[in-house]
Design a protein around this motif. Sequence first.
Motif, mmCIF file in Angstrom:
data_model
loop_
_atom_site.group_PDB
_atom_site.id
_atom_site.type_symbol
_atom_site.label_atom_id
_atom_site.label_comp_id
_atom_site.label_asym_id
_atom_site.label_seq_id
_atom_site.Cartn_x
_atom_site.Cartn_y
_atom_site.Cartn_z
ATOM 1 N N ASP A 49 0.831 -1.209 0.000
ATOM 2 C CA ASP A 49 0.000 0.000 0.000
ATOM 3 C C ASP A 49 0.864 1.257 0.000
ATOM 4 O OD1 ASP A 49 -2.309 -1.473 -0.019
ATOM 5 O OD2 ASP A 49 -2.591 -1.407 2.159
ATOM 6 N N ALA A 50 1.957 1.237 0.766
ATOM 7 C CA ALA A 50 2.824 2.413 0.846
ATOM 8 C C ALA A 50 3.516 2.681 -0.486
ATOM 9 C CB ALA A 50 3.862 2.223 1.951
ATOM 10 N N GLU A 51 3.994 1.641 -1.126
ATOM 11 C CA GLU A 51 4.663 1.830 -2.414
ATOM 12 C C GLU A 51 3.680 2.282 -3.487
ATOM 13 O OE1 GLU A 51 6.711 -1.804 -3.193
ATOM 14 O OE2 GLU A 51 8.477 -1.208 -2.027
ATOM 15 N N GLU A 52 2.444 1.857 -3.373
ATOM 16 C CA GLU A 52 1.419 2.309 -4.322
ATOM 17 C C GLU A 52 1.180 3.807 -4.184
ATOM 18 O OE1 GLU A 52 -3.254 1.335 -5.416
ATOM 19 O OE2 GLU A 52 -2.057 -0.115 -4.268
ATOM 20 N N ALA A 53 1.397 4.340 -2.969
ATOM 21 C CA ALA A 53 1.240 5.780 -2.728
ATOM 22 C C ALA A 53 2.535 6.542 -2.987
ATOM 23 C CB ALA A 53 0.779 6.020 -1.295
ATOM 24 N N GLY A 54 3.560 5.853 -3.491
ATOM 25 C CA GLY A 54 4.798 6.532 -3.864
ATOM 26 C C GLY A 54 5.893 6.500 -2.823
ATOM 27 N N PHE A 55 5.708 5.754 -1.747
ATOM 28 C CA PHE A 55 6.706 5.686 -0.682
ATOM 29 C C PHE A 55 7.767 4.625 -0.983
ATOM 30 C CE2 PHE A 55 3.252 7.663 1.709
ATOM 31 C CZ PHE A 55 3.925 8.543 2.539
ATOM 32 N N LYS A 56 8.949 4.851 -0.430
ATOM 33 C CA LYS A 56 9.977 3.822 -0.352
ATOM 34 C C LYS A 56 9.976 3.308 1.084
ATOM 35 C CE LYS A 56 13.002 5.789 -3.905
ATOM 36 N NZ LYS A 56 14.363 6.325 -4.205
ATOM 37 N N VAL A 57 9.902 2.007 1.254
ATOM 38 C CA VAL A 57 9.726 1.417 2.578
ATOM 39 C C VAL A 57 10.946 0.582 2.942
ATOM 40 C CG1 VAL A 57 8.229 0.013 4.039
ATOM 41 C CG2 VAL A 57 7.244 1.346 2.162
ATOM 42 N N ALA A 58 11.369 0.705 4.207
ATOM 43 C CA ALA A 58 12.512 -0.064 4.692
ATOM 44 C C ALA A 58 12.309 -0.371 6.172
ATOM 45 C CB ALA A 58 13.806 0.723 4.492
ATOM 46 N N MET A 65 11.915 -0.268 19.979
ATOM 47 C CA MET A 65 10.813 -0.405 19.034
ATOM 48 C C MET A 65 11.337 -0.805 17.664
ATOM 49 S SD MET A 65 8.264 2.746 19.974
ATOM 50 C CE MET A 65 7.511 2.863 21.595
ATOM 51 N N ILE A 66 10.550 -1.594 16.967
ATOM 52 C CA ILE A 66 10.893 -2.009 15.612
ATOM 53 C C ILE A 66 9.681 -1.796 14.716
ATOM 54 C CG2 ILE A 66 12.603 -3.704 16.348
ATOM 55 C CD1 ILE A 66 10.502 -5.879 15.886
ATOM 56 N N GLY A 67 9.961 -1.659 13.433
ATOM 57 C CA GLY A 67 8.857 -1.452 12.501
ATOM 58 C C GLY A 67 9.374 -1.058 11.141
ATOM 59 N N ALA A 68 8.722 -0.064 10.543
ATOM 60 C CA ALA A 68 9.053 0.339 9.184
ATOM 61 C C ALA A 68 9.120 1.855 9.081
ATOM 62 C CB ALA A 68 8.022 -0.205 8.202
ATOM 63 N N ARG A 69 9.892 2.291 8.108
ATOM 64 C CA ARG A 69 10.030 3.721 7.809
ATOM 65 C C ARG A 69 9.770 3.905 6.318
ATOM 66 N NH1 ARG A 69 14.675 6.716 6.099
ATOM 67 N NH2 ARG A 69 14.579 8.929 6.682
ATOM 68 N N ALA A 70 8.818 4.776 6.003
ATOM 69 C CA ALA A 70 8.463 5.045 4.611
ATOM 70 C C ALA A 70 8.779 6.502 4.284
ATOM 71 C CB ALA A 70 6.984 4.762 4.379
ATOM 72 N N THR A 71 9.394 6.746 3.137
ATOM 73 C CA THR A 71 9.796 8.107 2.765
ATOM 74 C C THR A 71 9.435 8.398 1.312
ATOM 75 O OG1 THR A 71 12.010 7.358 2.114
ATOM 76 C CG2 THR A 71 11.730 8.110 4.387
ATOM 77 N N LYS A 72 9.210 9.668 1.039
ATOM 78 C CA LYS A 72 9.050 10.144 -0.332
ATOM 79 C C LYS A 72 9.130 11.661 -0.329
ATOM 80 C CE LYS A 72 3.961 10.487 -0.732
ATOM 81 N NZ LYS A 72 2.799 10.073 -1.551
ATOM 82 N N GLN A 73 9.256 12.247 -1.505
ATOM 83 C CA GLN A 73 9.263 13.696 -1.666
ATOM 84 C C GLN A 73 8.045 14.108 -2.480
ATOM 85 O OE1 GLN A 73 13.129 14.606 -3.414
ATOM 86 N NE2 GLN A 73 13.869 15.297 -1.432
ATOM 87 N N LEU A 74 7.467 15.230 -2.094
ATOM 88 C CA LEU A 74 6.332 15.749 -2.856
ATOM 89 C C LEU A 74 6.228 17.255 -2.658
ATOM 90 C CD1 LEU A 74 4.158 16.198 -0.406
ATOM 91 C CD2 LEU A 74 3.624 13.821 -0.798
ATOM 92 N N SER A 75 5.501 17.891 -3.550
ATOM 93 C CA SER A 75 5.317 19.338 -3.506
ATOM 94 C C SER A 75 4.020 19.670 -2.782
ATOM 95 C CB SER A 75 5.289 19.909 -4.926
ATOM 96 O OG SER A 75 4.987 21.291 -4.893
#
Length: 232
Positions: A49-58, A65-75
């Motif tokens: 779902d995150a990648e479909e919204a344009g995020f890079k997930v790692a 705590m453990i989990g995931a971090r999603a990043t992207k750039q937008l205007s």
Amino acid sequence: ANDVGMAVLSLDVQKDGWAQVELKALFDKELVAEWGYSQDEIVDGIKSDAEEAGFKVAPYSEGEMIGARATKQLSLVEMQDLRQIFEPDYPSEQAGPLLAIERGFFYTRYRLATDFDLGEAEGPLGPGQLRLTLPGKVTQHNANEEEGKALVWHLAWGPNRIEAEARAVNLAAMALVISIIVGALGGTFFAISRLSKPFALATLPTGAKFCPQCGNSLAPGDTFCSQCGTKL
């Protein structure tokens, strides 16, 4: 954060209106183990779902705590609603851009004012936090707290009113004005110093003689002027 974990959405806004977006979803490490999950399974659970919204997930860890971090750039000037970060086609009722930028000669003003509606759905991490960093100096906001340059809102399910304004100095314009002022002051000082400098008086050799007719300089013992022929 709660006993289960935390969700944090961070927006680091640049002067051109683009933002580095970061979404962290973190769970207590011991609870994850009790649930029988691994960190990779958590990442896989949100990745599509995150990648479909344009995020890079790692995968991402922070303390216990453990989990995931999603990043992207937008205007942000090309968006109308914060929900469009996750749902680009989300129909916003807000008129105008999410981030308004007013550019002046000396200063640029940034204003973000919107309703961030998280709906009625609930999750184990709670509604989480919104962290916003604007260029320059913040002049007005309704955040719950400030952490350094970041404004922090503790979000709730349903609508959340988000308001923040900042002002950034246009360094290029300031540098231009300063250089003009320095150049003008330097030229004025130079002109004044030239006017106030006394003229040096010419000094003549001791015993110097000149022709009474033409003023030509005479050598010792001359009986005639070499310039006009006058007898001395």
